[in-house]
Enzyme design. Sequence first.
Site, PDB file in Angstrom:
ATOM      1  N   GLY A 167      45.650 -23.915   0.272  1.00  0.00           N
ATOM      2  CA  GLY A 167      46.354 -24.917   1.167  1.00  0.00           C
ATOM      3  C   GLY A 167      48.050 -25.153   1.203  1.00  0.00           C
ATOM      4  O   GLY A 167      48.171 -25.422   2.126  1.00  0.00           O
ATOM      5  N   GLU A 168      48.734 -24.424   0.568  1.00  0.00           N
ATOM      6  CA  GLU A 168      50.075 -24.486   0.945  1.00  0.00           C
ATOM      7  C   GLU A 168      50.406 -23.486   1.423  1.00  0.00           C
ATOM      8  O   GLU A 168      51.656 -24.432   2.572  1.00  0.00           O
ATOM      9  CB  GLU A 168      50.291 -25.008  -0.842  1.00  0.00           C
ATOM     10  CG  GLU A 168      49.999 -26.446  -1.303  1.00  0.00           C
ATOM     11  CD  GLU A 168      50.260 -27.656  -0.994  1.00  0.00           C
ATOM     12  OE1 GLU A 168      50.888 -28.137  -0.038  1.00  0.00           O
ATOM     13  OE2 GLU A 168      49.364 -28.949  -1.160  1.00  0.00           O
ATOM     14  N   ARG A 178      40.752 -14.058  -5.433  1.00  0.00           N
ATOM     15  CA  ARG A 178      40.074 -14.205  -4.772  1.00  0.00           C
ATOM     16  C   ARG A 178      39.173 -15.165  -3.434  1.00  0.00           C
ATOM     17  O   ARG A 178      39.519 -16.430  -3.700  1.00  0.00           O
ATOM     18  CB  ARG A 178      38.384 -14.291  -5.285  1.00  0.00           C
ATOM     19  CG  ARG A 178      36.829 -14.077  -5.272  1.00  0.00           C
ATOM     20  CD  ARG A 178      36.355 -13.425  -6.487  1.00  0.00           C
ATOM     21  NE  ARG A 178      36.059 -14.615  -7.444  1.00  0.00           N
ATOM     22  CZ  ARG A 178      34.580 -14.480  -7.898  1.00  0.00           C
ATOM     23  NH1 ARG A 178      33.227 -13.804  -7.099  1.00  0.00           N
ATOM     24  NH2 ARG A 178      34.819 -15.550  -8.949  1.00  0.00           N
TER      25      ARG A 178
END
Lengths: 201, 713
Positions: free
Chosen positions: B679-680, B603
Amino acid sequence: MPETFDEATTLKRRTFVAASTAVAGLPLLTSDRLPASASTPTPADQLSTVRLTVNGEQRTAQVDNRTSLLDLLREHLDLPGTKKGCDQGACGACTVLVDDRRVNSCLILAVMAQDANVTTIEGLARGRGEQLHPLQQAFIDHDGLQCGYCTPGQVMSGVACIAEGHTGSRAEIREWMSGNLCRCGAYTNIVSAIEQTAKEA
Amino acid sequence: MATPVVGQRLSRVDARRKVTGAATYSAEHRVEGLLYGVIVNGTVARGTVSRISVDAALGHPGVLHILTDFGSLRLAHPVDRIAFYGQPIAVVVAETLEAATHGASLVEATYEQQAAVTDLDAPGIPSQTPADEPDYSRGDPAGALASAQVKVDLELTSARENHNPIELPSTIARWQGGQLTLWDKTQWSQGAARTVAGALGIAVGDVRVHNEFVGGGFGSGIQTYDHVRLAAFAAREVGKPVKVVLTRRQFYYGAGFRPASRHRIALGSSTAGRVNALAYDVRIENARYQSYTDGLTDLPQFLYGVPNTRTAYRVTPVDVHSPCSMRGPGVVLGNFALETAMDQLAHELAVDPVELRLRNEPTQDEVNRIPFSTRKLRECYETGARRFGWSRRHAEPGSRTDGDLLIGMGMATASYHNNRRDCSARARMHADGTAEVFAASADMGPGTTTSVMQVAADALGLPASAVTFRLGDSSYPTAPLHAAATTMASVGSAAHTTCNALRAEFIRRAVADPNSPLHGANPADVRVRDGRLETSGARDSYRDILRRAGLPSLDITGNWGPGDADSKISTYGYGAVFAEVSVDPLLGLVRVRRIFAAYDVGRVISPKLAHSQAIGGMVGGIGMALLEGTVTDHRDGRIVNASLADYLVPVNADDPDLDAAFINTEDPQADPIGVKGLGEITIVGVAPAIGNAVFNATGKRLTDLPIRPEALL
Ligand code: FES
Ligand code: FES
């Protein structure tokens, strides 16, 4: 002797390994534990008084002759909105307007700013900071920022870029904004913010 | 029902402060009586300091103290000898930054120098198998490879990279009595508090760390490096607050880096494009004093579930400081090897690269033999290919031109484990109907302050404007380090859980209160929106409940943790990255023309900020593919390009318009808010997509990062 406190030295899939070793307690030199101390006052000829206008206000400061305009703003005039990313003219985080031209304030000595008219990020919004400059608003709307550390420099540079008329295309904006690094990679959105503001100006 | 705050395209809540210069970063806090500390770095890679002369520096006007003896201070490396070039040997403390900087240049050291090796390719340097990375094998990889109908065997390398966030590492340390306050540029305030307490031999409860604004990190702010410990140490020694900000040059020695790497990958396939064998060997540089490993072998083992697979991870300890996590740690390079090899295999099989990947889509996590939670990778390929215009790609390398330029398209798969960790949060409802949520997390740029607020607002039934998420203080409830794409799932779930509990507490109080219009109602029938608690017939509010109770506010603290979910389900984020490049065959110059990626990250809480994070990761990937590389002079261990002028990072003109889309999905088995880390993964897949596009443009298979013009001439 291993350090016992848990410091992440590695982060990877499903592991969180605390592994850090140090040889503790052996000083580089066996000397007196107290630091060597001295106190020689700075000679008067190494100090200067600088008068300049910053964000519309007359300011006077006594500075070390080696002080950069950037450090004058950040360390002496309580205007840390202008950022230091390299202190070498390579990142643009320190961009301010001096007499309406964008400059890297880390590359200017404070004494060179005598009588100059300096605008920093803190002075860009009107009405005591209430009414944002349109480019500030556009940065918010287009999310032209992440960590925000390059942002003051980007905004100041963008204001000048628009004033210089280097906004004929997205490619032209990119070229003329390439002195401002953004390590978070907000470039696409920065270009959009400048493009829109230039169109509406 | 009010529109959920989650999913709204909000601007970041701290954007106004960031665009007006009102956001205060670590070095900018006003502290009375502040002195400036500048670290003096050693200039040999191995040896001991035999003499250190401080007289000239002490005579310099404004210099107050010089610390050459770090006493019992514990650093992450040996302190009795020099273990790497640039190791701190002294700290100069002065009244002004200018005096401290000048003073530091006057400190002179002589060394007892020992032969040092800083090159991981130097002959005769033994490599080791790290304890936490045993060799991995399933099936019969050697046999399967030997009998494969089609084989690809590549060697690849990557240069060392430095994170180079634009904010420099900065620490202000102030002692009051035995209490230490740090304003530190850290991605983990509580880790910094613990490490500094341990380093100084004081109780962790006596250290408080503030990090409300973090000017980028990308992994460089996870560990608590020397400058933080030395700032605290110096402040204690001199009895005044001390500020230490590393110079950009010092950053290359004073924080870790993405280690240089050497890879060999072999794939064995049937002519039908079913990959049956995979062998992957990888080696990285390490310090001698500390072992560092990262996720290099993760995707080669996991991504395609190849039945016969082996991986081997080696480290080569040399006389350098320790590497550390940098965005997509390890995973991004293991994936570079894998996805470059897959592209080569697709070429040799004459199969479309997307089609080859679809043919090798596994049905379960073959490493752990557990089911996937959600894996919408097919949707990522489909959406990515369509929106990018993949069908316009010419399969024949070098067959598309634009004027004098060669044009190529390439793609790569991305994936990253969905890391979640235990997290606590405190939720507080105020009498005016606004709420605050607290956790000792950080926000180095993804927008945590905004996205966690969105989750909390929905749980509390409040509009976004009534909720504030506060982070950046080690005294707040325990949160994991702000890294490894852990934050949204962990902190968001803790906020969600805690705010649900607070809402339930208010409902419980209302239905039990004879003075409440909701008295006697079934709690399950009470809905909350805009701060009002409602059943079909009656209504109360947070404000009224607090007013009647005579309370200024009501607090609840809660926790969330993933438990043992990872032993039952395999939860990863996924993506498909598509790139178009032009190559100037005369200059060897590669320009990225477009990148589009489609992601399944569960999500999406905050779509506007998630999109920024996605395209921001691509910029990092462009740097990795084409520009970034730290150069060491192996004669003495000095870093040659330790500046932002010489270490190239992407500038605005290096990047085209970047775009990304998110597959609309959620992963409810992973965490209660259904998210997977973002983020990664956004840097994963970018470099191989670019490298594969260069191959498509030129027919040259480039396997060394960064791809430099000379490789194309
Ligand atoms: S701080 Fe001035 S250009 Fe980087
Ligand atoms: S927003 Fe972080 S460096 Fe630009």
